[in-house]
Design an enzyme around this catalytic site. Structure first.
Site, PDB file in Angstrom:
ATOM      1  N   LYS A 126      61.843  38.903  76.123  1.00  0.00           N
ATOM      2  CA  LYS A 126      60.883  39.811  76.773  1.00  0.00           C
ATOM      3  C   LYS A 126      61.556  40.660  77.838  1.00  0.00           C
ATOM      4  CE  LYS A 126      56.390  37.612  76.114  1.00  0.00           C
ATOM      5  NZ  LYS A 126      55.238  36.993  76.777  1.00  0.00           N
TER       6      LYS A 126
ATOM      7  N   LYS B 212      59.039  36.979  64.069  1.00  0.00           N
ATOM      8  CA  LYS B 212      57.682  36.406  64.040  1.00  0.00           C
ATOM      9  C   LYS B 212      56.628  37.503  64.205  1.00  0.00           C
ATOM     10  CE  LYS B 212      57.085  35.539  68.924  1.00  0.00           C
ATOM     11  NZ  LYS B 212      56.685  34.741  70.029  1.00  0.00           N
TER      12      LYS B 212
ATOM     13  N   LYS C 277      52.344  40.347  69.014  1.00  0.00           N
ATOM     14  CA  LYS C 277      51.609  41.491  69.558  1.00  0.00           C
ATOM     15  C   LYS C 277      52.562  42.596  69.981  1.00  0.00           C
ATOM     16  CE  LYS C 277      48.285  38.173  71.154  1.00  0.00           C
ATOM     17  NZ  LYS C 277      47.812  37.336  72.239  1.00  0.00           N
TER      18      LYS C 277
HETATM   19  P1  TYM Z   1      50.558  33.296  72.960  1.00  0.00           P
HETATM   20  O1  TYM Z   1      49.394  33.899  73.670  1.00  0.00           O
HETATM   21  O2  TYM Z   1      51.747  34.161  72.717  1.00  0.00           O
HETATM   22  O3  TYM Z   1      50.117  32.698  71.584  1.00  0.00           O
HETATM   23  C1  TYM Z   1      49.037  31.795  71.444  1.00  0.00           C
HETATM   24  C2  TYM Z   1      49.356  30.762  70.388  1.00  0.00           C
HETATM   25  O4  TYM Z   1      49.665  31.404  69.139  1.00  0.00           O
HETATM   26  C3  TYM Z   1      50.900  30.890  68.639  1.00  0.00           C
HETATM   27  N1  TYM Z   1      51.598  31.951  67.895  1.00  0.00           N
HETATM   28  C4  TYM Z   1      52.067  31.836  66.652  1.00  0.00           C
HETATM   29  N2  TYM Z   1      52.031  30.813  65.780  1.00  0.00           N
HETATM   30  C5  TYM Z   1      52.567  31.027  64.559  1.00  0.00           C
HETATM   31  N3  TYM Z   1      53.159  32.198  64.183  1.00  0.00           N
HETATM   32  C6  TYM Z   1      53.230  33.234  65.038  1.00  0.00           C
HETATM   33  N4  TYM Z   1      53.784  34.385  64.640  1.00  0.00           N
HETATM   34  C7  TYM Z   1      52.661  33.077  66.333  1.00  0.00           C
HETATM   35  N5  TYM Z   1      52.543  33.898  67.400  1.00  0.00           N
HETATM   36  C8  TYM Z   1      51.884  33.191  68.354  1.00  0.00           C
HETATM   37  C9  TYM Z   1      51.679  30.466  69.862  1.00  0.00           C
HETATM   38  O5  TYM Z   1      52.670  29.525  69.533  1.00  0.00           O
HETATM   39  C10 TYM Z   1      50.582  29.911  70.734  1.00  0.00           C
HETATM   40  O6  TYM Z   1      50.319  28.565  70.380  1.00  0.00           O
HETATM   41  N6  TYM Z   1      52.801  30.708  76.581  1.00  0.00           N
HETATM   42  C11 TYM Z   1      51.727  30.680  75.626  1.00  0.00           C
HETATM   43  C12 TYM Z   1      50.358  30.457  76.229  1.00  0.00           C
HETATM   44  C13 TYM Z   1      50.219  29.274  77.122  1.00  0.00           C
HETATM   45  C14 TYM Z   1      50.071  27.929  76.717  1.00  0.00           C
HETATM   46  C15 TYM Z   1      49.885  27.193  77.901  1.00  0.00           C
HETATM   47  C16 TYM Z   1      50.075  27.301  75.478  1.00  0.00           C
HETATM   48  C17 TYM Z   1      50.120  29.309  78.481  1.00  0.00           C
HETATM   49  N7  TYM Z   1      49.922  28.055  78.937  1.00  0.00           N
HETATM   50  C18 TYM Z   1      49.705  25.794  77.875  1.00  0.00           C
HETATM   51  C19 TYM Z   1      49.904  25.906  75.453  1.00  0.00           C
HETATM   52  C20 TYM Z   1      49.730  25.185  76.637  1.00  0.00           C
HETATM   53  C21 TYM Z   1      51.662  32.005  74.911  1.00  0.00           C
HETATM   54  O7  TYM Z   1      52.052  33.030  75.435  1.00  0.00           O
HETATM   55  O8  TYM Z   1      51.025  31.969  73.715  1.00  0.00           O
END
Ligand code: TYM
Length: 328
Positions: free
Chosen positions: A111, A192, A195
Site C-alpha cells: 500500500k 488478488k 478494491k
Molecule cells: P478488508 O476490508 O480488506 O477485507 C475484508 C475481508 O475480505 C477478505 N478478502 C479476500 N478474501 C479472498 N479473496 C480476496 N481477493 C479478498 N480480498 C479481501 C479479507 O481477507 C478480509 O477477511 N485488515 C482487514 C480488516 C480488519 C480485520 C480486523 C479483520 C480490521 N480489523 C480484525 C479481522 C479481524 C482488512 O482490511 O480487510
C-alpha cells in the site's frame, strides 16, 4: 462458546473476494459461536479517503452485513470507532510491537509503494487490527488469505505481552476457508481481487447487476490452451473462474470442472451461479436500504455490548503494564 471476531473496511463496496473469503464464513459462524463483526472505519483513515462519504459507506456496509444474512439476534454488529477501547488498547499493544516486525508487513509495503508520503497510521494499521481481535478474547478470526500475516502478528503481540506482563490475552487462531480464500482479479489473475485494482473489470461486486456480471466474466482472462482444469500455477485465470464457480455452488474446484468442455461453458456456468447467488442478497439490500434507521439502532446496541467486553480487557491490560487503576 467459541468467540469469533472479524472486520471489513467500509470503503469501496463488497466484492466476491470479501464474500467468499470472509462474509460467507461469518454467516455460518454466527449460529454456533459468540460472534462479533465490525466495520473498521478507523482503518479506512490510513490511506486517502473522502470525509464526505465515510459515514454513508459505513452505513451501507452495515446494511450489507444484514443483506448477506448476518442476524443481529445471533451475533454482535458494530462500528469500530464507536468502541473507543480499540484505540486505547492499540497504544498498549504498540508499545509491545516492534518497528522491525511492522516493517515486514507485506500489505504495508504494497500500500505504501509509490506514495510520496505514508501515514504513521498505515504503518501501525496491523496493531489496531490486533487490538480489534485481542479486545474480545477472540478464539478464531475468519478472514481471507491476505490477512494471514496480520493474524500472525496479532498472535505474536499477544504471546509477547503475556510473556512480559503475565497472562492477559487469549491467542487467536486464523480461520481461512478451503475454497475462496484467495479470489483473484479477473483481468490479472496473478493478483488478488481488490478494491484498489487497476481495472473495474477485474472485480465483481455483490451489487453488480446480472448483465455487468456476465460481461465481466466473459471478458475474464484465461489462456491459450483449451482444457478446463484446476491448476492455479499454470492456469491462473481458468483456476480462478473454477474457484468462483466452486465457491458459488459449494463444490471443490476439481468437481466444478467436471463436465465443462470449454472456456465458454465454464464462463457461462460461473456467471449463472454468481448471478443466482447474489440475487437474494441484492433484493434484501434494496429493501433494507429504504430505511436505515433500524440499521443505526442495531449498530448502537452492538457498540454497547462490544464496549463492555472491550473495556474489561483494556482495564486488565492496563493493570498488567502497571497503570494506576481507575477508581471510577
Ligand atoms: P478488508 O476490508 O480488506 O477485507 C475484508 C475481508 O475480505 C477478505 N478478502 C479476500 N478474501 C479472498 N479473496 C480476496 N481477493 C479478498 N480480498 C479481501 C479479507 O481477507 C478480509 O477477511 N485488515 C482487514 C480488516 C480488519 C480485520 C480486523 C479483520 C480490521 N480489523 C480484525 C479481522 C479481524 C482488512 O482490511 O480487510
Amino acid at each position: 462458546m467459541k468467540r469469533v471476531l472479524s472486520g471489513i473496511q467500509p470503503t469501496g463496496g463488497v466484492h466476491l473476494g470479501n464474500y467468499f473469503g470472509a462474509f460467507r464464513n461469518w454467516v455460518s459462524d454466527q449460529h454456533d459461536t459468540d460472534a462479533f463483526f465490525c466495520i473498521v472505519d478507523l482503518h479506512a483513515l490510513t490511506v486517502d479517503h473522502d470525509p464526505a462519504q465515510l459515514a454513508r459507506t459505513t452505513l451501507e456496509m452495515a446494511t450489507m452485513f444484514l443483506a448477506v444474512g448476518l442476524d443481529p439476534s445471533a451475533c454482535t454488529l458494530f462500528v469500530q470507532s464507536h468502541v473507543l477501547q480499540h484505540t486505547a488498547l492499540t497504544w498498549l499493544l504498540e508499545c509491545t510491537a516492534s518497528f522491525g516486525e511492522l516493517s515486514r508487513m507485506t500489505q504495508f509495503k504494497d500500500k505504501g509503494k509509490g506514495r510520496e508520503s505514508v501515514s504513521a497510521g498505515l504503518f501501525t494499521y496491523p496493531v489496531l487490527m490486533a487490538a480489534d481481535i485481542l479486545a474480545y478474547d477472540t478464539d478464531s478470526v475468519p478472514v481471507g488469505h491476505d490477512q494471514k500475516q496480520h493474524l500472525e502478528l496479532a498472535r505474536n503481540i499477544a504471546i509477547r505481552f503475556n510473556g512480559r506482563y503475565g497472562d492477559t490475552f487469549k491467542v487467536p487462531q486464523p480461520d481461512i476457508p478451503k475454497v475462496g480464500a484467495r479470489i483473484m482479479d479477473l483481468q490479472d489473475p496473478t493478483s488478488k481481487m481488490s478494491k484498489s485494482s487497476k481495472s473495474e473489470q477485474g472485480l465483481i461486486y455483490l451489487l453488480d447487476d446480472p448483465a455487468t456480471i456476465e460481461k465481466k466474466i466473459k471478458r475474464a482472462v484465461t489462456d491459450a490452451e483449451p482444457e478446463v482444469r484446476f491448476d492455479p500455477e499454470s492456469k491462473p485465470g481458468v483456476s480462478n473462474l473454477l474457484t468462483l464457480l466452486a465457491a458459488a455452488t459449494d463444490k471443490t474446484p476439481d468437481d466444478a470442472a467436471k463436465g465443462l468442455v470449454n472456456y465458454g461453458s465454464l464462463k457461462h456456468s460461473a456467471a449463472e451461479a454468481i448471478i443466482e447467488m447474489v440475487r437474494p442478497i441484492q433484493e434484501r439490500y434494496r429493501q433494507l436500504s429504504a430505511d436505515t434507521s433500524e440499521v443505526s439502532r442495531l449498530l448502537a446496541n452492538g457498540a454497547q455490548k462490544a464496549s463492555e467486553i472491550a473495556e474489561a480487557t483494556v482495564r486488565r491490560a492496563g493493570d498488567a503494564v502497571g497503570l494506576l487503576p481507575k477508581s471510577f
